[in-house]
Write a protein that holds these residues in place. Structure first.
Motif, PDB file in Angstrom:
ATOM      1  N   PHE A 466       0.824  -1.211   0.000  1.00 50.47           N
ATOM      2  CA  PHE A 466       0.000   0.000   0.000  1.00 50.47           C
ATOM      3  C   PHE A 466       0.864   1.270   0.000  1.00 50.47           C
ATOM      4  CE2 PHE A 466      -3.842  -2.311   1.726  1.00 50.47           C
ATOM      5  CZ  PHE A 466      -4.734  -1.834   0.789  1.00 50.47           C
ATOM      6  N   GLY A 467       2.073   1.187   0.535  1.00 44.89           N
ATOM      7  CA  GLY A 467       2.904   2.373   0.716  1.00 44.89           C
ATOM      8  C   GLY A 467       3.628   2.851  -0.518  1.00 44.89           C
ATOM      9  N   VAL A 468       3.340   2.265  -1.690  1.00 45.16           N
ATOM     10  CA  VAL A 468       4.026   2.614  -2.938  1.00 45.16           C
ATOM     11  C   VAL A 468       5.538   2.558  -2.708  1.00 45.16           C
ATOM     12  CG1 VAL A 468       3.956   4.130  -4.960  1.00 45.16           C
ATOM     13  CG2 VAL A 468       2.121   4.263  -3.269  1.00 45.16           C
ATOM     14  N   PRO A 469       6.063   1.369  -2.396  1.00 38.94           N
ATOM     15  CA  PRO A 469       7.469   1.284  -1.991  1.00 38.94           C
ATOM     16  C   PRO A 469       8.450   1.732  -3.054  1.00 38.94           C
ATOM     17  CG  PRO A 469       6.525  -0.908  -2.347  1.00 38.94           C
ATOM     18  CD  PRO A 469       5.385   0.055  -2.353  1.00 38.94           C
ATOM     19  N   SER A 470       8.103   1.599  -4.322  1.00 41.94           N
ATOM     20  CA  SER A 470       9.021   2.064  -5.366  1.00 41.94           C
ATOM     21  C   SER A 470       9.236   3.564  -5.261  1.00 41.94           C
ATOM     22  CB  SER A 470       8.483   1.692  -6.750  1.00 41.94           C
ATOM     23  OG  SER A 470       7.177   2.198  -6.934  1.00 41.94           O
ATOM     24  N   SER A 471       8.168   4.322  -5.043  1.00 43.01           N
ATOM     25  CA  SER A 471       8.282   5.770  -4.895  1.00 43.01           C
ATOM     26  C   SER A 471       9.007   6.132  -3.594  1.00 43.01           C
ATOM     27  CB  SER A 471       6.888   6.410  -4.905  1.00 43.01           C
ATOM     28  OG  SER A 471       6.961   7.794  -4.657  1.00 43.01           O
ATOM     29  N   ALA A 472       8.598   5.502  -2.484  1.00 47.93           N
ATOM     30  CA  ALA A 472       9.175   5.849  -1.188  1.00 47.93           C
ATOM     31  C   ALA A 472      10.671   5.547  -1.145  1.00 47.93           C
ATOM     32  CB  ALA A 472       8.450   5.094  -0.080  1.00 47.93           C
ATOM     33  N   GLN A 473      11.078   4.397  -1.678  1.00 51.48           N
ATOM     34  CA  GLN A 473      12.494   4.045  -1.632  1.00 51.48           C
ATOM     35  C   GLN A 473      13.326   4.952  -2.533  1.00 51.48           C
ATOM     36  OE1 GLN A 473      14.124   1.877   0.287  1.00 51.48           O
ATOM     37  NE2 GLN A 473      12.299   1.195   1.382  1.00 51.48           N
ATOM     38  N   TRP A 474      12.766   5.404  -3.633  1.00 50.98           N
ATOM     39  CA  TRP A 474      13.479   6.358  -4.493  1.00 50.98           C
ATOM     40  C   TRP A 474      13.685   7.677  -3.756  1.00 50.98           C
ATOM     41  CZ3 TRP A 474      12.290  11.207  -6.322  1.00 50.98           C
ATOM     42  CH2 TRP A 474      13.131  11.722  -7.310  1.00 50.98           C
ATOM     43  N   VAL A 475      12.644   8.166  -3.083  1.00 53.69           N
ATOM     44  CA  VAL A 475      12.761   9.425  -2.337  1.00 53.69           C
ATOM     45  C   VAL A 475      13.807   9.292  -1.231  1.00 53.69           C
ATOM     46  CG1 VAL A 475      11.551  11.090  -0.870  1.00 53.69           C
ATOM     47  CG2 VAL A 475      10.394  10.109  -2.862  1.00 53.69           C
ATOM     48  N   PRO A 526      11.634  -7.233  -1.011  1.00 56.83           N
ATOM     49  CA  PRO A 526      12.893  -6.477  -0.961  1.00 56.83           C
ATOM     50  C   PRO A 526      13.377  -6.071  -2.344  1.00 56.83           C
ATOM     51  CG  PRO A 526      13.005  -8.398   0.474  1.00 56.83           C
ATOM     52  CD  PRO A 526      11.785  -8.557  -0.369  1.00 56.83           C
ATOM     53  N   GLY A 527      13.067  -6.899  -3.352  1.00 52.52           N
ATOM     54  CA  GLY A 527      13.521  -6.589  -4.713  1.00 52.52           C
ATOM     55  C   GLY A 527      12.950  -5.277  -5.234  1.00 52.52           C
ATOM     56  N   ILE A 528      11.736  -4.924  -4.815  1.00 48.71           N
ATOM     57  CA  ILE A 528      11.146  -3.646  -5.225  1.00 48.71           C
ATOM     58  C   ILE A 528      12.015  -2.493  -4.739  1.00 48.71           C
ATOM     59  CG2 ILE A 528       9.152  -2.122  -4.965  1.00 48.71           C
ATOM     60  CD1 ILE A 528       7.449  -4.659  -4.516  1.00 48.71           C
ATOM     61  N   ALA A 529      12.431  -2.585  -3.474  1.00 49.58           N
ATOM     62  CA  ALA A 529      13.256  -1.524  -2.885  1.00 49.58           C
ATOM     63  C   ALA A 529      14.648  -1.490  -3.513  1.00 49.58           C
ATOM     64  CB  ALA A 529      13.355  -1.721  -1.378  1.00 49.58           C
ATOM     65  N   GLU A 530      15.194  -2.658  -3.812  1.00 47.65           N
ATOM     66  CA  GLU A 530      16.512  -2.707  -4.443  1.00 47.65           C
ATOM     67  C   GLU A 530      16.471  -2.043  -5.814  1.00 47.65           C
ATOM     68  OE1 GLU A 530      18.863  -6.525  -3.743  1.00 47.65           O
ATOM     69  OE2 GLU A 530      16.795  -7.180  -3.334  1.00 47.65           O
ATOM     70  N   ALA A 531      15.430  -2.339  -6.591  1.00 45.65           N
ATOM     71  CA  ALA A 531      15.347  -1.819  -7.953  1.00 45.65           C
ATOM     72  C   ALA A 531      15.073  -0.321  -7.981  1.00 45.65           C
ATOM     73  CB  ALA A 531      14.250  -2.562  -8.708  1.00 45.65           C
ATOM     74  N   ALA A 532      14.186   0.155  -7.107  1.00 47.31           N
ATOM     75  CA  ALA A 532      13.768   1.562  -7.158  1.00 47.31           C
ATOM     76  C   ALA A 532      14.644   2.482  -6.338  1.00 47.31           C
ATOM     77  CB  ALA A 532      12.319   1.692  -6.682  1.00 47.31           C
ATOM     78  N   GLY A 533      15.203   1.968  -5.234  1.00 47.91           N
ATOM     79  CA  GLY A 533      15.919   2.847  -4.319  1.00 47.91           C
ATOM     80  C   GLY A 533      17.325   2.428  -3.991  1.00 47.91           C
ATOM     81  N   GLY A 534      17.830   1.404  -4.680  1.00 48.89           N
ATOM     82  CA  GLY A 534      19.176   0.945  -4.379  1.00 48.89           C
ATOM     83  C   GLY A 534      19.330   0.390  -2.982  1.00 48.89           C
ATOM     84  N   ALA A 535      18.239  -0.108  -2.411  1.00 51.19           N
ATOM     85  CA  ALA A 535      18.272  -0.594  -1.034  1.00 51.19           C
ATOM     86  C   ALA A 535      18.926  -1.975  -0.956  1.00 51.19           C
ATOM     87  CB  ALA A 535      16.855  -0.656  -0.462  1.00 51.19           C
TER      88      ALA A 535
END
Length: 572
Positions: A466-475, A526-535
């Motif tokens: 729900f938190g739109v993790p791709s957007s949040a991790q990029w920010v 976790p892969g969403i965060a890795e791809a969008a935010g380099g996490a």
């Protein structure tokens, strides 16, 4: 024209009012703001404006402002695109309203001219489509104040009044709109003194109310205090401890979103959530003092004795925005909770029976220690299976008291409260509302507000998505706000299943285990965060790996990179 516009005056007013960040999702209604920032960079006056934080999704912007204000008490600003962006922040606006958190929300409005009569007149097809009858009406059920900026001559007055309302208790979101022509127009340079727009002063209990509640508490045999959000003001917590120690007054936290009372204190009597059973401690009370709670208990399953005397003290004692709400209290009082608690302590200090207090303290401490022992017994893995209790215990061991924990674990809310056992005021916060996805953006705002502290989010897999993790991790990556996200991954929505069982315990869905709530095939969270935010990301499936992964993840975060750990708990 000297370039001084309504947009420039608007941004100056935000800065004067204590707004450090504008969390923005820009659109065709914001050329005036873009130009004002560009001019400020060019002429060296950027320090007179709030910092612009670009958020690719509006819900991330709104929850980031929410999180910052929860830590600092200072409302921040959110900029969204006309009515479309306004609707996209809907769930997070609900959270700010229900959590009583001040946020200033600004949206442009479609231009009101179409023939080039004024600067900013319509020049894109979308501006006809986005012209709606009552844009402000979209949010009116959730905001304390809404208004339209029509001219630059009084824009600062409107902004400072909006911020004054946002921070005054009960705090909450406010909404301003500005059509493009108004925001593009030249404005007279103006200066406003925010000292004349302060929040309303804290209110106190009337003397006769102090006497009435104080006498009831001093004469009680089995009093109990119930609170949910007294800890919104961290300084209210030590005041509450003093009152409770003076009376040996045990505390129940009901649906807590803050540290309202130290979890390790012997007068802490546990937490109430959606348990479908009576709480015998509440049922045995002869006096119940409710200090800041929307849901002190759920009457259909759990309530005080009908003979108990009930008192409600709150910044919002009648829940004026809740159509259905009632507690059978003999006294409702509106007051600042820290102030009211101090008044009650001063009144009862010389009116209590020392022997009664000593006996009650011993009994309360015994109950507290019994609860803790029972919790510790549950903090073991089930073979290789990671239970939520074991997961929270491992997090508790890995962090320190200075860590700020965000909780959005939903069906594991009680587990987080009971097994994290936070004691430092302000070290645990939730959204205060019921819309999921808050923690993703809130972690950004919390880290901006407290850059020296580690931020950890404990959330469900549904909340994560729900938190739109791709957007949040990029920010988070762009603005240097690393945090650790720990996901209770049960591969589904457990809450709708539990709700169905609560109403239909013997229904067909229960008999056939027919619940459309599973998240299969499993997503790589976790892969969403890795791809969008380099996490940094890991998925943990067996118990003996958990502590090592958490330690490594925290090292990564403290070195400046976000981390996401998805932990497989028993499936929904």
């Amino acid at each position: 024209m000297n370039g001084y516009s309504t947009s420039r005056a608007f941004l100056e007013a935000l800065h004067e009012g204590g707004v450090r960040y504008v969390f923005a999702n820009l659109g065709s209604d914001h050329p005036g703001l873009v130009e004002a920032y560009a001019r400020a960079r060019a002429d060296g006056t950027l320090g007179e404006l709030p910092e612009l934080v670009i958020c690719p999704h509006e819900s991330v912007a709104m929850s980031a402002a929410h999180g910052y204000a929860q830590v600092t008490g200072v409302p921040q600003a959110v900029v969204v695109h006309v009515e479309c962006g306004t609707q996209n922040i809907g769930g997070m606006l609900h959270n700010a309203a229900k959590g009583r958190v001040g946020v200033l929300l600004y949206a442009g409005a479609s231009p009101f001219t179409q023939e080039g009569e004024l600067p900013g007149s319509r020049n894109e097809f979308i501006q006809w489509i986005q012209d709606v009858h009552d844009q402000r009406g979209i949010v009116r059920g959730y905001t304390k104040y809404d208004n339209e900026i029509r001219t630059g001559h009084n824009v600062k007055q409107l902004v400072h009044r909006a911020l004054q309302l946002a921070r005054s208790e009960p705090a909450g979101p406010v909404y301003l709109v500005g059509p493009r022509e108004a925001m593009e127009s030249p404005a007279p340079e103006q200066h406003a003194d925010p000292a004349f727009y302060g929040a309303i002063a804290p209110s106190a209990l009337a003397p006769e109310v102090v006497e009435r509640i104080g006498d009831a508490l001093a004469g009680a045999r089995n009093p109990v205090a119930v609170t949910s959000y007294l800890g919104r003001d961290p300084e209210a917590v030590p005041a509450m401890v003093e009152l409770c120690e003076t009376l040996a007054l045990p505390v129940l936290e009901s649906v807590p979103m803050h540290v309202n009372f130290p979890g390790d204190h012997p007068l802490h009597w546990g937490y109430q959530w959606n348990e479908q059973r009576d709480n015998p401690l509440l049922a045995a009370a002869d006096v119940v003092l409710v200090l800041g709670s929307d849901v002190p208990w759920i009457p259909v399953k759990n309530r005080p004795s009908r003979d108990a005397r009930l008192f409600v003290v709150d910044v919002d004692p009648l829940k004026e925005q809740m159509p259905l709400w009632h507690v059978a209290a003999e006294c409702f009082a509106r007051a600042d909770l820290r102030t009211a608690v101090g008044q009650l302590t001063a009144y009862v200090r010389d009116r209590v029976d020392a022997d009664v207090v000593a006996d009650r303290m011993a009994r309360a401490a015994a109950e507290h220690h019994r609860q803790v022992r029972a919790q510790v017994e549950r903090e073991r893995p089930d073979g290789d299976v990671i239970t939520p209790e074991y997961l929270v215990a491992c997090v508790r061991e890995a962090i320190d008291e200075n860590t700020i924990v965000l909780t959005e674990a939903i069906t594991s809310y009680p587990v987080v409260s009971e097994h994290l056992r936070r004691s430092r005021p302000g070290s645990l916060i939730g959204s205060g509302g019921g819309s999921l996805g808050w923690s993703a953006g809130a972690a950004i705002g919390v880290k901006l507000a407290a850059p020296e502290r580690t931020v950890v989010s404990l959330i469900g897999d549904g909340s994560y998505l729900f938190g739109v993790p791709s957007s949040a991790q990029w920010v988070a990556r762009r603005y240097g706000t690393p945090s650790l996200t720990v996901i209770f991954d049960n591969r589904g929505w457990k809450a709708p299943k539990m709700s169905t069982l609560g109403v239909h315990p013997d229904g067909v869905a229960a008999q056939r285990s027919d619940f459309p709530v599973g998240f299969e095939p499993e997503a790589d969270l976790p892969g969403i965060a890795e791809a969008a935010g380099g996490a940094w990301g890991r998925t943990v499936r067996v118990a003996d790996e958990l502590k090592g992964v958490l330690a490594e993840a925290l090292d990564v975060v403290r070195a400046g990179r976000s981390a996401v750990v998805s932990v497989h708990v028993p499936p929904t």
